[in-house]
Write a protein that holds these residues in place. Structure first.
Motif, PDB file in Angstrom:
ATOM      1  N   THR A 183       0.846  -1.190   0.000  1.00 28.24           N
ATOM      2  CA  THR A 183       0.000   0.000   0.000  1.00 28.24           C
ATOM      3  C   THR A 183       0.878   1.233   0.000  1.00 28.24           C
ATOM      4  O   THR A 183       2.035   1.202   0.430  1.00 28.24           O
ATOM      5  N   SER A 184       0.315   2.315  -0.507  1.00 31.09           N
ATOM      6  CA  SER A 184       1.024   3.586  -0.513  1.00 31.09           C
ATOM      7  C   SER A 184       0.028   4.696  -0.234  1.00 31.09           C
ATOM      8  O   SER A 184      -1.166   4.570  -0.534  1.00 31.09           O
ATOM      9  N   SER A 185       0.511   5.767   0.341  1.00 30.26           N
ATOM     10  CA  SER A 185      -0.370   6.883   0.675  1.00 30.26           C
ATOM     11  C   SER A 185      -0.970   7.491  -0.584  1.00 30.26           C
ATOM     12  O   SER A 185      -0.281   7.670  -1.591  1.00 30.26           O
ATOM     13  N   ASP A 186      -2.251   7.786  -0.535  1.00 27.65           N
ATOM     14  CA  ASP A 186      -2.964   8.377  -1.663  1.00 27.65           C
ATOM     15  C   ASP A 186      -3.606   9.673  -1.199  1.00 27.65           C
ATOM     16  O   ASP A 186      -4.578   9.668  -0.442  1.00 27.65           O
ATOM     17  N   ARG A 187      -3.043  10.803  -1.624  1.00 25.10           N
ATOM     18  CA  ARG A 187      -3.554  12.099  -1.152  1.00 25.10           C
ATOM     19  C   ARG A 187      -4.957  12.384  -1.669  1.00 25.10           C
ATOM     20  O   ARG A 187      -5.672  13.212  -1.120  1.00 25.10           O
ATOM     21  N   HIS A 188      -5.361  11.694  -2.741  1.00 24.98           N
ATOM     22  CA  HIS A 188      -6.694  11.937  -3.304  1.00 24.98           C
ATOM     23  C   HIS A 188      -7.803  11.346  -2.424  1.00 24.98           C
ATOM     24  O   HIS A 188      -8.940  11.808  -2.446  1.00 24.98           O
ATOM     25  N   THR A 189      -7.441  10.300  -1.653  1.00 23.63           N
ATOM     26  CA  THR A 189      -8.436   9.658  -0.794  1.00 23.63           C
ATOM     27  C   THR A 189      -8.119   9.835   0.681  1.00 23.63           C
ATOM     28  O   THR A 189      -8.838   9.326   1.538  1.00 23.63           O
ATOM     29  N   ASP A 190      -7.006  10.538   0.978  1.00 23.93           N
ATOM     30  CA  ASP A 190      -6.573  10.730   2.365  1.00 23.93           C
ATOM     31  C   ASP A 190      -6.416   9.395   3.084  1.00 23.93           C
ATOM     32  O   ASP A 190      -6.749   9.260   4.263  1.00 23.93           O
ATOM     33  N   GLY A 191      -5.919   8.428   2.380  1.00 24.03           N
ATOM     34  CA  GLY A 191      -5.721   7.117   2.989  1.00 24.03           C
ATOM     35  C   GLY A 191      -4.694   6.310   2.234  1.00 24.03           C
ATOM     36  O   GLY A 191      -3.848   6.848   1.513  1.00 24.03           O
ATOM     37  N   LYS A 192      -4.776   4.993   2.392  1.00 20.03           N
ATOM     38  CA  LYS A 192      -3.846   4.085   1.749  1.00 20.03           C
ATOM     39  C   LYS A 192      -4.492   3.460   0.516  1.00 20.03           C
ATOM     40  O   LYS A 192      -5.678   3.125   0.533  1.00 20.03           O
ATOM     41  N   LYS A 193      -3.703   3.309  -0.520  1.00 16.00           N
ATOM     42  CA  LYS A 193      -4.172   2.682  -1.732  1.00 16.00           C
ATOM     43  C   LYS A 193      -3.408   1.377  -1.937  1.00 16.00           C
ATOM     44  O   LYS A 193      -2.195   1.335  -1.801  1.00 16.00           O
ATOM     45  N   LYS A 194      -4.154   0.323  -2.254  1.00 16.56           N
ATOM     46  CA  LYS A 194      -3.520  -0.981  -2.420  1.00 16.56           C
ATOM     47  C   LYS A 194      -3.057  -1.185  -3.853  1.00 16.56           C
ATOM     48  O   LYS A 194      -3.725  -0.784  -4.809  1.00 16.56           O
ATOM     49  N   PHE A 195      -1.896  -1.837  -3.982  1.00 19.41           N
ATOM     50  CA  PHE A 195      -1.365  -2.204  -5.282  1.00 19.41           C
ATOM     51  C   PHE A 195      -1.039  -3.697  -5.281  1.00 19.41           C
ATOM     52  O   PHE A 195      -0.322  -4.182  -4.408  1.00 19.41           O
ATOM     53  N   GLN A 196      -1.602  -4.402  -6.242  1.00 22.45           N
ATOM     54  CA  GLN A 196      -1.249  -5.803  -6.423  1.00 22.45           C
ATOM     55  C   GLN A 196      -0.010  -5.883  -7.312  1.00 22.45           C
ATOM     56  O   GLN A 196       0.194  -5.053  -8.209  1.00 22.45           O
ATOM     57  N   VAL A 197       0.812  -6.890  -7.060  1.00 21.59           N
ATOM     58  CA  VAL A 197       2.039  -7.076  -7.826  1.00 21.59           C
ATOM     59  C   VAL A 197       2.043  -8.482  -8.409  1.00 21.59           C
ATOM     60  O   VAL A 197       1.759  -9.457  -7.700  1.00 21.59           O
ATOM     61  N   VAL A 198       2.337  -8.587  -9.698  1.00 19.56           N
ATOM     62  CA  VAL A 198       2.442  -9.889 -10.345  1.00 19.56           C
ATOM     63  C   VAL A 198       3.799 -10.014 -11.022  1.00 19.56           C
ATOM     64  O   VAL A 198       4.396  -9.018 -11.433  1.00 19.56           O
ATOM     65  N   ALA A 199       4.273 -11.239 -11.110  1.00 24.28           N
ATOM     66  CA  ALA A 199       5.551 -11.536 -11.752  1.00 24.28           C
ATOM     67  C   ALA A 199       5.308 -12.416 -12.969  1.00 24.28           C
ATOM     68  O   ALA A 199       4.419 -13.271 -12.966  1.00 24.28           O
ATOM     69  N   VAL A 200       6.092 -12.192 -14.008  1.00 28.49           N
ATOM     70  CA  VAL A 200       5.983 -12.963 -15.247  1.00 28.49           C
ATOM     71  C   VAL A 200       7.232 -13.830 -15.396  1.00 28.49           C
ATOM     72  O   VAL A 200       8.357 -13.330 -15.392  1.00 28.49           O
ATOM     73  N   ALA A 201       7.017 -15.139 -15.517  1.00 31.34           N
ATOM     74  CA  ALA A 201       8.133 -16.077 -15.610  1.00 31.34           C
ATOM     75  C   ALA A 201       8.579 -16.264 -17.054  1.00 31.34           C
ATOM     76  O   ALA A 201       7.809 -16.078 -18.000  1.00 31.34           O
ATOM     77  N   ASN A 202       9.827 -16.638 -17.200  1.00 30.72           N
ATOM     78  CA  ASN A 202      10.374 -17.000 -18.503  1.00 30.72           C
ATOM     79  C   ASN A 202       9.723 -18.316 -18.940  1.00 30.72           C
ATOM     80  O   ASN A 202       9.813 -19.315 -18.227  1.00 30.72           O
ATOM     81  N   PRO A 203       9.068 -18.346 -20.091  1.00 34.80           N
ATOM     82  CA  PRO A 203       8.386 -19.581 -20.514  1.00 34.80           C
ATOM     83  C   PRO A 203       9.320 -20.783 -20.614  1.00 34.80           C
ATOM     84  O   PRO A 203       8.894 -21.918 -20.428  1.00 34.80           O
ATOM     85  N   LYS A 204      10.597 -20.533 -20.882  1.00 32.12           N
ATOM     86  CA  LYS A 204      11.565 -21.625 -21.024  1.00 32.12           C
ATOM     87  C   LYS A 204      12.221 -21.998 -19.704  1.00 32.12           C
ATOM     88  O   LYS A 204      12.865 -23.044 -19.607  1.00 32.12           O
ATOM     89  N   GLN A 205      12.097 -21.137 -18.701  1.00 28.48           N
ATOM     90  CA  GLN A 205      12.684 -21.397 -17.389  1.00 28.48           C
ATOM     91  C   GLN A 205      11.795 -20.758 -16.344  1.00 28.48           C
ATOM     92  O   GLN A 205      11.975 -19.606 -15.964  1.00 28.48           O
ATOM     93  N   LYS A 206      10.802 -21.502 -15.881  1.00 27.17           N
ATOM     94  CA  LYS A 206       9.741 -20.932 -15.053  1.00 27.17           C
ATOM     95  C   LYS A 206      10.239 -20.356 -13.724  1.00 27.17           C
ATOM     96  O   LYS A 206       9.566 -19.519 -13.125  1.00 27.17           O
ATOM     97  N   SER A 207      11.408 -20.763 -13.279  1.00 26.39           N
ATOM     98  CA  SER A 207      11.917 -20.233 -12.018  1.00 26.39           C
ATOM     99  C   SER A 207      12.529 -18.841 -12.191  1.00 26.39           C
ATOM    100  O   SER A 207      12.835 -18.164 -11.207  1.00 26.39           O
TER     101      SER A 207
END
Length: 212
Positions: A108-132
């Protein structure tokens, strides 16, 4: 061969002393003006405590409010073009690889537009040839009840971690010619901070193996 006169010998000694003084001054100047080594960039197995901290306790589960399916569609529909940055190849990878997308730690990070915290989801993309191996990461927010692609980053062996004060820390491996794919020559770290509704990249720090 004639020997040196008294004046020549004195001149030679003065020149030698001057050369030594110049070398010392040059060394001191290079040390004083060299790059700041205060920030240590460590490998993924040993991240720097100056950058990382425990993810926000109020960030909630990584799969809320949007599922991987919804986020995948958002990235594909946007062709990998985010509010800040773009990665069209990432959208192509996701279109061809069903299981290359996974959740990372939300924050989460501060959001001055809502005077509160805004949540951010994070995703990772794996190499199709090496999933790790992670080759891209994306940050998702909610806008009008739909997923909004805020930031997308690509690189070698990426790791994405929540940082201090609502930031996102992206670390990637650095390779030079001749490196083994499992043994990069160093690491690079960049911190992204939310500013005026956009994620802006901060200074990039690097460390090669062997540096202290």
């Amino acid at each position: 061969m004639p020997g040196l006169g008294l004046g020549d010998a004195r001149t030679s000694r003065l020149r030698a002393c001057a050369a030594i003084i110049l070398a010392v001054v040059t060394l001191f100047t290079a040390t004083a003006c060299g790059p700041d080594r205060g920030l240590r960039v460590e490998s993924e197995a040993n991240p720097s405590p100056t950058l990382f901290e425990t993810p926000n306790a109020d960030a909630g589960p990584p799969n809320k409010p949007f599922s991987l399916k919804q986020i995948r569609k958002a990235i594909e529909d946007a062709s990998g073009v985010a509010v800040t940055g773009k990665a069209t190849e990432t959208a192509k990878v996701l279109a061809d690889c069903e299981d290359c997308l996974k959740f990372s730690k939300p924050f989460t990070s501060s959001d001055r537009h809502t005077d509160g915290k805004k949540k951010f989801q994070v995703v990772a993309v794996a190499n199709p040839k090496q999933k790790s191996e992670i080759v891209a990461g994306a940050v998702i927010s909610e806008k009008d009840a739909k997923p909004r692609l805020e930031l997308i980053a690509t690189g070698n062996q990426l790791t994405l971690n929540p940082g201090k004060n609502g930031t996102l820390v992206i670390q990637e491996a650095m390779f030079v010619d001749g490196d083994d794919p499992r043994s990069p020559s160093g690491w690079s770290v960049q911190v992204f901070r939310l500013h005026e509704g956009r994620f802006e990249p901060g200074q990039r720090f690097t460390r090669l193996n062997g540096e202290t």
